[in-house]
Design an enzyme around this catalytic site. Structure first.
Site, PDB file in Angstrom:
ATOM      1  N   GLY A  51       0.838  -1.189   0.000  1.00  0.00           N
ATOM      2  CA  GLY A  51       0.000   0.000   0.000  1.00  0.00           C
ATOM      3  C   GLY A  51       0.873   1.240   0.000  1.00  0.00           C
ATOM      4  N   SER A 118       6.725  -4.244  -1.940  1.00  0.00           N
ATOM      5  CA  SER A 118       6.233  -2.947  -2.386  1.00  0.00           C
ATOM      6  C   SER A 118       6.347  -1.965  -1.212  1.00  0.00           C
ATOM      7  CB  SER A 118       4.806  -3.087  -2.915  1.00  0.00           C
ATOM      8  OG  SER A 118       4.397  -1.947  -3.625  1.00  0.00           O
ATOM      9  N   TRP A 119       5.256  -1.293  -0.817  1.00  0.00           N
ATOM     10  CA  TRP A 119       5.333  -0.459   0.391  1.00  0.00           C
ATOM     11  C   TRP A 119       5.792  -1.291   1.589  1.00  0.00           C
ATOM     12  CZ3 TRP A 119       5.786   3.597   3.357  1.00  0.00           C
ATOM     13  CH2 TRP A 119       5.362   3.532   4.696  1.00  0.00           C
ATOM     14  N   ASP A 274       8.758  -4.971 -13.658  1.00  0.00           N
ATOM     15  CA  ASP A 274       7.932  -4.300 -12.655  1.00  0.00           C
ATOM     16  C   ASP A 274       7.750  -2.838 -13.070  1.00  0.00           C
ATOM     17  OD1 ASP A 274       6.857  -3.088 -10.368  1.00  0.00           O
ATOM     18  OD2 ASP A 274       7.979  -4.381  -9.003  1.00  0.00           O
ATOM     19  N   HIS A 302       5.151  -6.739 -10.990  1.00  0.00           N
ATOM     20  CA  HIS A 302       5.124  -6.356  -9.580  1.00  0.00           C
ATOM     21  C   HIS A 302       4.351  -7.326  -8.698  1.00  0.00           C
ATOM     22  CE1 HIS A 302       5.375  -3.453  -6.301  1.00  0.00           C
ATOM     23  NE2 HIS A 302       4.076  -3.547  -6.107  1.00  0.00           N
TER      24      HIS A 302
END
Length: 323
Positions: A51, A118-119, A274, A302
């Site tokens: 996120g 990711s986040w 990605d 991703h």
């Protein structure tokens, strides 16, 4: 370095159920959902979702050998099952790190493997840099350093050239005279008083990410990215963090402080194609942390659900369990 693709790719471990769940109070309005699964006597691992504003799900337990790992997961402030939903109050990188530490202490864990994509990779790095004595190792995917160039690439000009069809849908809610600053235009609407406009913009923001996560393109968008119940928290919290530069004290704070964790083992799974978090960030991290193991997946984007990413992450967690 890039490892050669294995002849047979690893798949996820079997589905398992959580053996304990709960809500943790904080020093704010937030209550944090958490759970444990796997082996109660196994190697502790904290799973940090993406996120910001995403959520954990049962499939995340399957990246770990349930006989070897004590799998701890939590929904970060404002999202998933944590309460209140979509709240931006006291919601920063540093309060999330405080929540992770509070949960570690509550569960009586001394050190744990830190796992995030990711986040989740951003938060994993920030947590480990802040508390290097509490990390055994890191297993990361889709490196995101939360810098201005990364945000400009994905939300202003860059990824738009690769996914022009999805980009048109992302632009649609924003008037042309505001499109020179799309994050700012979305932020105004995502935090405004018009609930219908907020929901429409949240779905457009979330769908843009959902339509670009896979090398298969927009048709592979996970359904939840177009559902308002998920999208509102996801979009509001992401935009809030991005407008505030991740609440880091300086640009490139993560790379500037990676020396604090270079002694820790680290596995990086990165899709070659990605578009959400391009490989430049994983490469920069690996250059700053040459001891890390960079596994470039040649046919992945991703999404954590792509076969090559699953293979790399499962091999990564097995590697961390054998250290």
């Amino acid at each position: 370095m890039a490892f050669p693709a294995p002849a047979t790719r690893r798949d996820l471990y079997p589905e398992i159920e959580a053996y304990q769940t709960g809500f943790m109070a904080t020093d704010s309005v937030h209550e944090i959902y958490w759970e444990q699964s796997g082996n109660p006597d196994g190697i502790p691992v904290i799973v940090l979702h993406g996120g910001p504003g995403g959520a954990v799900n049962p499939g995340m337990r399957r990246y770990f050998d349930p006989a070897k790992y004590r799998i701890v997961m939590l929904d970060q402030r404002g999202c998933g099952r944590s309460r209140p939903n979509a709240s931006l109050e006291d919601n920063t990188t540093w309060t999330l790190i405080a929540d992770i530490e509070r949960l570690r202490e509550q569960l009586g864990i001394d050190k744990w493997v830190v796992f995030g994509g990711s986040w989740g990779s951003t938060l994993s790095l920030a947590y480990a840099i802040t508390h290097p004595d509490r990390a055994l190792s890191l297993v990361l995917r889709g490196i995101f350093l939360l810098t201005r160039p990364e945000l400009h690439w994905f939300y202003q000009d860059g990824a738009s050239h690769i996914f022009p069809d999805a980009w048109e849908r992302f632009l649609e809610p924003i008037p042309e005279d505001e499109r020179h600053d799309l994050m700012g235009a979305y932020y105004k609407r995502l935090t405004g008083d018009d609930a219908a406009e907020r929901d429409r913009c949240a779905i457009a923001w979330s769908s843009w990410e959902g339509e670009t996560v896979s090398v298969q393109g927009p048709d592979a968008r996970p359904d939840r990215f177009a559902e308002a119940d998920f999208a509102v928290a996801f979009a509001r919290i992401e935009c809030w963090y991005f407008m505030n530069g991740g609440f880091f004290p300086e640009e490139n704070w993560l790379l500037n402080n990676v020396h604090r964790i270079r002694h820790l083992p680290c596995w990086i799974a990165q899709g070659r194609f990605d578009v959400v978090t391009p490989m430049t960030s994983a490469w920069a991290l690996h250059r700053a942390w040459p001891e890390s193991k960079l596994d470039v997946v040649p046919d992945a984007g991703h999404a954590s659900s792509e076969p090559g990413i699953i293979d790399s992450l499962v091999r990564g967690t097995d590697w961390a369990a054998g250290l």
